[in-house]
Design a protein around this motif. Structure first.
Motif, PDB file in Angstrom:
ATOM      1  N   UNK A 183      -3.043 -39.462  -6.001  1.00 49.86           N
ATOM      2  CA  UNK A 183      -2.635 -40.015  -6.976  1.00 49.86           C
ATOM      3  C   UNK A 183      -3.335 -40.464  -8.053  1.00 49.86           C
ATOM      4  N   UNK A 184      -4.479 -39.510  -8.040  1.00 50.65           N
ATOM      5  CA  UNK A 184      -5.465 -39.451  -8.985  1.00 50.65           C
ATOM      6  C   UNK A 184      -6.286 -38.240  -9.252  1.00 50.65           C
ATOM      7  N   UNK A 185      -6.728 -38.066 -10.464  1.00 50.17           N
ATOM      8  CA  UNK A 185      -7.330 -36.666 -10.625  1.00 50.17           C
ATOM      9  C   UNK A 185      -8.591 -36.866 -11.572  1.00 50.17           C
ATOM     10  N   UNK A 186      -9.535 -35.902 -11.478  1.00 54.92           N
ATOM     11  CA  UNK A 186     -10.448 -36.063 -12.515  1.00 54.92           C
ATOM     12  C   UNK A 186      -9.858 -35.152 -13.508  1.00 54.92           C
ATOM     13  N   UNK A 187     -10.442 -35.278 -14.692  1.00 48.64           N
ATOM     14  CA  UNK A 187      -9.959 -34.689 -16.066  1.00 48.64           C
ATOM     15  C   UNK A 187      -9.739 -33.041 -15.642  1.00 48.64           C
ATOM     16  N   UNK A 188     -10.780 -32.342 -15.217  1.00 48.41           N
ATOM     17  CA  UNK A 188     -10.906 -30.995 -15.034  1.00 48.41           C
ATOM     18  C   UNK A 188      -9.649 -30.518 -14.095  1.00 48.41           C
ATOM     19  N   UNK A 189      -9.412 -31.495 -13.049  1.00 50.80           N
ATOM     20  CA  UNK A 189      -8.099 -31.228 -12.185  1.00 50.80           C
ATOM     21  C   UNK A 189      -6.829 -31.185 -12.959  1.00 50.80           C
ATOM     22  N   UNK A 243     -17.461 -37.298 -14.830  1.00 47.83           N
ATOM     23  CA  UNK A 243     -16.115 -37.842 -15.227  1.00 47.83           C
ATOM     24  C   UNK A 243     -15.661 -38.781 -14.405  1.00 47.83           C
ATOM     25  N   UNK A 244     -14.711 -39.533 -14.631  1.00 49.78           N
ATOM     26  CA  UNK A 244     -14.175 -40.393 -13.623  1.00 49.78           C
ATOM     27  C   UNK A 244     -12.644 -39.715 -13.077  1.00 49.78           C
ATOM     28  N   UNK A 245     -12.151 -40.565 -12.255  1.00 47.83           N
ATOM     29  CA  UNK A 245     -10.608 -40.044 -11.860  1.00 47.83           C
ATOM     30  C   UNK A 245      -9.890 -40.943 -12.679  1.00 47.83           C
ATOM     31  N   UNK A 246      -8.642 -40.246 -12.932  1.00 49.41           N
ATOM     32  CA  UNK A 246      -7.436 -40.839 -13.802  1.00 49.41           C
ATOM     33  C   UNK A 246      -6.204 -41.096 -12.937  1.00 49.41           C
ATOM     34  N   UNK A 247      -5.765 -42.307 -13.112  1.00 46.51           N
ATOM     35  CA  UNK A 247      -4.553 -42.614 -12.122  1.00 46.51           C
ATOM     36  C   UNK A 247      -3.534 -43.121 -13.318  1.00 46.51           C
TER      37      UNK A 247
END
Length: 250
Positions: free
Chosen positions: A32-38, A84-88
């Motif tokens: 339930x979290x992804x880096x921008x590229x994903x 980059x960070x992960x986004x949730x």
DNA sequence: CGCTGTTTAGCTTTCA
DNA sequence: TGAAAGCTAAACAGCG
């Protein structure tokens, strides 16, 4: 007439906002979290329209991630190096969309300034916890007098912590019912954190998606586990399944 | 250097 | 018709 599936849009622009597309991507990921590229990859894989003019829509998407409080930037753990960070998704942003539809949101999800400060404080605390637990054991690395030992940052604790789980997402009931307090709220009492109480390798997104905002819960593993179990039994899986189903139907 | 992230601005679309 | 939501462009800084 059956609605077109997500894959049937072909080169047509899908009727989803960037926020919806991003939410879909995040919710389809196991953690339930992804880096921008994903997030980019999820969108281009499923919607051919976004395989062109990438600079344009990717810029818009990044703008949405930064601009909307419904997305939380989670720092990478030291064992997951990369860019980059992960986004949730913020757990309180579950019911943003009208009638469970990903087409248009009811209203913009905006955190109060005080809530935003709390969240930032907690993420900072988590970053600190990660630093401590992912620090290699002293005997695993040659001692280097030039390195400064990591001093644990003080983690603010409260005498009482309330874990607020979101209403069941994407149901008419959730949209029309009041936000009245119920036994959905679990009150836990953390003890003072110590090395033996802190749980390593618990990821921020797991905590955030379990609806537990106050990371002082770190100090009480039993309460944390209980909170997690109750969440998954009563809400977590159902909520994610709802969104998954909705995103596939549209 | 390219990617990521933030911010501002102006425009269009949608809804009450 | 105004406000809110959404889209696009662009400038800029920081980081790997």
């Amino acid at each position: 007439m059956p609605r077109p599936s997500r894959e049937s849009y072909g080169d047509q622009k899908p009727p989803y906002s960037y926020i919806s597309l991003t939410a879909m991507a995040i919710w389809n990921s196991p953690e339930k979290m992804l880096p921008l590229s994903e997030i980019y990859k999820f969108i281009t894989d499923r919607f051919p329209y976004y395989r062109k003019n990438t600079q344009r829509w990717q810029n818009s998407l990044r703008h949405n991630l930064s601009f909307n409080d419904c997305f939380i930037k989670i720092p990478r753990q030291p064992d997951r190096p990369g860019k980059g960070a992960y986004w949730a998704l913020h757990p309180a942003a579950f019911d943003m969309f009208v009638n469970g539809s990903l087409l248009r949101r009811r209203k913009r999800f905006k955190l109060l300034k005080s809530d935003k400060e709390i969240l930032e404080n907690e993420l900072a605390a988590l970053t600190n916890i990660n630093r401590i637990f992912f620090q290699p054991p002293p005997d695993a690395v040659p001692s280097n007098p030039n390195l400064t030992p990591v001093e644990p940052m003080e983690v603010k604790t409260t005498t009482e912590t309330t874990c607020i789980r979101p209403k069941r997402a994407f149901t008419i009931e959730s949209l029309i019912s009041d936000d009245k307090p119920s036994n959905n709220n679990l009150t836990i009492t953390p003890v003072q954190p110590s090395a033996t109480h802190l749980i390593p390798h618990v990821h921020p997104a797991w905590l955030l998606n379990s609806g537990c905002y106050d990371l002082a819960a770190f100090a009480n593993p039993a309460a944390l586990i209980q909170s997690s179990q109750m969440y998954h039994e009563s809400y977590g899986l159902a909520a994610s399944e709802d969104l998954f189903r909705v995103s596939h139907q549209l």
